[in-house]
Enzyme design. Structure first.
Site, PDB file in Angstrom:
ATOM      1  N   SER A   1      38.382  48.431  33.135  1.00 43.48           N
ATOM      2  CA  SER A   1      39.056  47.448  34.365  1.00 43.48           C
ATOM      3  C   SER A   1      41.157  47.856  33.786  1.00 43.48           C
ATOM      4  O   SER A   1      41.803  48.062  34.726  1.00 43.48           O
ATOM      5  CB  SER A   1      38.268  46.233  34.449  1.00 43.48           C
ATOM      6  OG  SER A   1      39.351  45.020  34.143  1.00 43.48           O
TER       7      SER A   1
ATOM      8  N   SER B   1      45.201  40.934  36.243  1.00 47.62           N
ATOM      9  CA  SER B   1      43.755  40.127  37.018  1.00 47.62           C
ATOM     10  C   SER B   1      44.059  38.572  37.221  1.00 47.62           C
ATOM     11  O   SER B   1      44.995  37.939  36.115  1.00 47.62           O
ATOM     12  CB  SER B   1      42.946  40.975  36.254  1.00 47.62           C
ATOM     13  OG  SER B   1      42.445  39.568  35.396  1.00 47.62           O
ATOM     14  N   ARG B   2      43.145  38.122  38.488  1.00 52.90           N
ATOM     15  CA  ARG B   2      42.940  36.920  38.023  1.00 52.90           C
ATOM     16  C   ARG B   2      41.893  36.750  36.997  1.00 52.90           C
ATOM     17  O   ARG B   2      41.802  37.630  36.368  1.00 52.90           O
ATOM     18  CB  ARG B   2      42.518  36.203  39.835  1.00 52.90           C
ATOM     19  CG  ARG B   2      43.883  36.994  40.608  1.00 52.90           C
ATOM     20  CD  ARG B   2      43.234  36.008  42.326  1.00 52.90           C
ATOM     21  NE  ARG B   2      44.398  36.267  42.434  1.00 52.90           N
ATOM     22  CZ  ARG B   2      45.234  35.715  43.228  1.00 52.90           C
ATOM     23  NH1 ARG B   2      45.960  34.682  41.970  1.00 52.90           N
ATOM     24  NH2 ARG B   2      46.410  36.194  44.573  1.00 52.90           N
ATOM     25  N   ALA B   3      41.678  35.130  37.203  1.00 48.60           N
ATOM     26  CA  ALA B   3      40.440  34.890  35.645  1.00 48.60           C
ATOM     27  C   ALA B   3      39.353  35.075  36.507  1.00 48.60           C
ATOM     28  O   ALA B   3      38.809  35.501  37.553  1.00 48.60           O
ATOM     29  CB  ALA B   3      40.379  33.166  36.809  1.00 48.60           C
TER      30      ALA B   3
ATOM     31  N   ASP C   1      31.659  39.865  31.475  1.00 45.43           N
ATOM     32  CA  ASP C   1      32.735  41.157  31.300  1.00 45.43           C
ATOM     33  C   ASP C   1      32.153  41.741  30.907  1.00 45.43           C
ATOM     34  O   ASP C   1      32.756  42.153  29.392  1.00 45.43           O
ATOM     35  CB  ASP C   1      34.376  40.254  31.594  1.00 45.43           C
ATOM     36  CG  ASP C   1      35.501  41.717  31.003  1.00 45.43           C
ATOM     37  OD1 ASP C   1      35.153  41.947  31.792  1.00 45.43           O
ATOM     38  OD2 ASP C   1      36.564  40.958  30.957  1.00 45.43           O
TER      39      ASP C   1
ATOM     40  N   LYS D   1      35.110  36.698  24.099  1.00 44.21           N
ATOM     41  CA  LYS D   1      34.502  38.140  24.382  1.00 44.21           C
ATOM     42  C   LYS D   1      33.603  38.869  23.113  1.00 44.21           C
ATOM     43  O   LYS D   1      33.004  39.400  23.176  1.00 44.21           O
ATOM     44  CB  LYS D   1      35.430  38.129  25.332  1.00 44.21           C
ATOM     45  CG  LYS D   1      35.169  38.054  26.284  1.00 44.21           C
ATOM     46  CD  LYS D   1      36.842  38.979  26.735  1.00 44.21           C
ATOM     47  CE  LYS D   1      36.800  38.653  28.501  1.00 44.21           C
ATOM     48  NZ  LYS D   1      37.811  38.320  29.770  1.00 44.21           N
TER      49      LYS D   1
ATOM     50  N   SER E   1      37.297  33.195  32.584  1.00 44.15           N
ATOM     51  CA  SER E   1      38.480  32.290  31.868  1.00 44.15           C
ATOM     52  C   SER E   1      38.823  30.752  33.136  1.00 44.15           C
ATOM     53  O   SER E   1      38.536  31.232  34.572  1.00 44.15           O
ATOM     54  CB  SER E   1      39.758  32.139  31.274  1.00 44.15           C
ATOM     55  OG  SER E   1      40.170  32.997  32.441  1.00 44.15           O
TER      56      SER E   1
HETATM   57  O1  LIG Z   1      40.505  35.392  30.036  1.00 43.19           O
HETATM   58  P1  LIG Z   1      39.602  35.667  31.540  1.00 43.19           P
HETATM   59  O2  LIG Z   1      39.736  35.185  32.896  1.00 43.19           O
HETATM   60  O3  LIG Z   1      38.632  37.026  30.874  1.00 43.19           O
HETATM   61  O4  LIG Z   1      40.531  37.588  31.340  1.00 43.19           O
HETATM   62  C1  LIG Z   1      41.522  38.120  32.520  1.00 43.19           C
HETATM   63  C2  LIG Z   1      43.048  37.981  31.988  1.00 43.19           C
HETATM   64  O5  LIG Z   1      42.991  39.268  31.166  1.00 43.19           O
HETATM   65  C3  LIG Z   1      44.114  39.472  31.338  1.00 43.19           C
HETATM   66  O6  LIG Z   1      45.661  39.136  30.657  1.00 43.19           O
HETATM   67  P2  LIG Z   1      46.711  39.156  31.060  1.00 43.19           P
HETATM   68  O7  LIG Z   1      47.202  39.873  32.171  1.00 43.19           O
HETATM   69  O8  LIG Z   1      46.698  40.395  29.947  1.00 43.19           O
HETATM   70  O9  LIG Z   1      47.726  38.158  30.371  1.00 43.19           O
HETATM   71  C4  LIG Z   1      43.889  39.564  32.457  1.00 43.19           C
HETATM   72  O10 LIG Z   1      44.958  40.097  32.733  1.00 43.19           O
HETATM   73  C5  LIG Z   1      43.677  37.696  33.361  1.00 43.19           C
HETATM   74  O11 LIG Z   1      44.403  37.679  33.308  1.00 43.19           O
HETATM   75  N1  LIG Z   2      38.089  43.073  32.262  1.00 43.03           N
HETATM   76  C1  LIG Z   2      39.376  42.740  31.980  1.00 43.03           C
HETATM   77  C2  LIG Z   2      40.062  41.758  31.367  1.00 43.03           C
HETATM   78  C3  LIG Z   2      40.844  41.421  31.192  1.00 43.03           C
HETATM   79  N2  LIG Z   2      42.012  42.152  32.406  1.00 43.03           N
HETATM   80  C4  LIG Z   2      41.604  42.433  32.901  1.00 43.03           C
HETATM   81  O1  LIG Z   2      42.565  43.336  33.898  1.00 43.03           O
HETATM   82  N3  LIG Z   2      39.975  43.588  32.926  1.00 43.03           N
END
Ligand SMILES: O=P(O)(O)OC[C@H]1O[C@H](OP(=O)(O)O)[C@H](O)[C@@H]1O
Ligand SMILES: Nc1ccnc(=O)[nH]1
EC number: 2.4.2.57
Length: 503
Positions: free
Chosen positions: A264, A194-196, A256, A288, A199
């Site tokens: 998600s 996902s995008r941020a 989150d 988190k 973070s």
């Molecule tokens: O840190 P925050 O923005 O809360 O969480 C979102 C990030 O965590 C996950 O990381 P990854 O894709 O498994 O590296 C999501 O895909 C996204 O990049």
């Molecule tokens: N809620 C989430 C946390 C981290 N990655 C996700 O795709 N979704």
């Protein structure tokens, strides 16, 4: 009312339906009313915007709608007012702390995907989950509903591995190393990110700096069947489409909720057909999950949810007490990740975490003997094989495989904070670091973020640089400096970091 579609050259971030002022009066439509547009078998919901820029007999639609529904200029449609969707009642039920039935959850998800629920109701749903949570039955129903309201990928390779971080820790570019290491060992890993959310840079935001991340499912299938890996943005696909919509509300609130986070992540993994999934749970102050006990409980929830979906899941509790590596923000993180892949070396936290996680996946996928995965992952990284795989991924995803880290542009408006006194670094505040990078413009401004020169436990002398903020505009830089001065991002033992004057 009947009207002809006029496609407006604009994105509003929502489904907006523009109606002429006089016509709106006649039809008793008001700004932000929910309306239904019908054309043959197509039904689309959107919010009314009243404008005299639209002629009578026309209905304007913003390009957002066209991303999912095809309308042609001049197409004849019917526009009808729509009452409050049924799912609003179920959202209120969750607000009261009651358990939702499967069918109620399915209705909420369907209404989210159909855009019958708007930002305000979705934010209320997200908030109700933050406060009242979901049990495992509800989480499983939510996960399956999120996956099944979108497309499912069927890749002709086995086993399908996957890795996903729950996020939260600044600078977490780890999976950009993990994916090519695992694929270089011959395993298949179609990574969606996902995008941020909370973070300053999600993995999709970082990868997008040097490659495209938006692909159709057919394109992904082609890429993965050819090279065994991809690193794409889940929101670009019709893959668990409710996910990216709810993430928008989560990002605005910087929350989150745990049940929604499980759904998600796992809805994307389910829709991609992943069979072996490793969940990274960064644990520590200001992320988190703050305690190892809570991380264990969360890992067990992921494992249980995986069982219900027919997936084998493992959890990895990782150190999240301070940022990973030395950079935070999309372009700065892309530089650091690329450099680590090219040279096989980099900050200890990044290399340790990436090879540790990749090692678990190599063992789960049966290509490394038990206990040998990490060593094998390190060899793959150091030998340059992971970098070769990364070049293939970049090339297949429309980027330049020859790109060098220093060629990636970063924000040229900079300001460096220095140590006001000598001492030891006793703490780095994750939330403050994320806040500074966001104030500087990340993740939207790719070049914004910060470079950290110190980590916990290191010794500094008065005047040593602690971190540099990068921004793409002076105004954003000033905002970030003000934010940094208001917080205490880096604690040095035995010092007064700042004095607040009585003015
Ligand atoms: O840190 P925050 O923005 O809360 O969480 C979102 C990030 O965590 C996950 O990381 P990854 O894709 O498994 O590296 C999501 O895909 C996204 O990049
Ligand atoms: N809620 C989430 C946390 C981290 N990655 C996700 O795709 N979704």
């Amino acid at each position: 009312m009947k009207a002809k579609v006029r496609i407006l050259d604009m994105y509003s971030g929502r489904y907006s339906v523009f109606i002429n002022e006089k016509e709106a009066k006649k039809a008793k439509l008001h700004p932000d009313d929910l309306v239904k547009i019908e054309a043959g078998k197509k039904t689309v919901y959107g919010s009314v915007v009243i404008s005299s820029l639209i002629k009578e007999g026309e209905v304007g639609v913003s390009k957002d709608i066209l991303q999912l529904h095809s309308f042609s200029e001049g197409e004849l449609v019917t526009v009808l007012p729509s009452g409050a969707p049924e799912s609003v009642r179920y959202i209120k039920k969750k607000m009261r702390g009651e358990k939702l039935r499967k069918v109620e959850i399915e209705t909420i998800v369907k209404d989210i995907v159909d855009r019958k629920l708007r930002d305000i109701e979705i934010s209320s749903f997200v908030t109700s989950l933050e406060i009242n949570g979901l049990d495992m039955d509800e989480i499983a129903a939510l996960t399956i509903a999120m996956a099944e309201t979108g497309d499912m990928l069927d890749i002709d390779r086995k086993p399908i591995m996957d890795v996903h971080s729950i996020g939260g820790v600044p600078g977490n570019k780890t999976n950009i190393l993990v994916v090519p290491i695992v694929a270089a060992a011959g395993l298949t890993i179609p990574k969606t990110s996902s995008r941020a959310i909370t973070s300053a840079a999600g993995t999709a935001d970082v990868v997008e700096v040097f490659a495209e991340v938006s692909f159709s499912l057919d394109e992904i299938k082609r890429i993965v069947e050819k090279i065994g890996a991809c690193m794409v943005w889940g929101g670009a696909l019709n893959l668990a489409p409710a996910d990216d919509i709810t993430i928008k509300s989560e990002r605005a609130l910087s929350i989150d909720p745990t049940g929604l986070m499980l759904a998600s992540i796992m809805s994307k993994k389910y829709a991609m057909g992943s069979q072996y999934v490793l969940i990274d749970i960064p644990t520590g102050k200001g992320v988190k999950v703050e305690t190892v006990d809570a991380a264990r409980a969360l890992a067990r929830d992921f494992i249980e949810l995986g069982k219900r979906l027919g997936q084998y899941v493992e959890g990895a509790i990782t150190y999240g007490g301070q940022p990973i590596g030395h950079t935070v923000g999309p372009a700065l993180e892309a530089r650091e990740a690329l450099s680590a892949l090219m040279t096989g070396t980099g900050p200890g936290s990044l290399i340790e975490k990436a090879t540790g996680l990749a090692g678990v996946l190599l063992e789960m996928g049966g290509v490394a003997p038990a206990g040998m995965g990490k060593k094998m992952a390190r060899e793959i990284l150091e030998s340059g094989k992971a970098y070769q795989k990364m070049r293939e991924i970049i090339e297949e995803q429309g980027g330049n495989p020859d790109i060098k880290p220093e060629e990636i542009p970063v924000g040229d408006k900079t300001y460096t904070f220095t140590a006001p006194t000598s001492g030891y670094i006793t703490g780095i505040d994750n939330r403050a670091i994320t806040g500074i990078a966001r104030a500087a413009g990340a993740p939207e401004d790719k070049g914004a973020g910060l470079e950290l020169y110190v980590k916990v436990g290191e010794k500094v002398k008065e005047g040593d640089p602690l971190f540099t903020i990068h921004a793409e505009s002076e105004a954003r830089l000033d905002q970030a400096i003000v934010f940094a001065r208001r917080t205490e991002p880096i604690r040095i033992e035995g010092m007064v970091l700042q004095r607040i004057g009585n003015i």
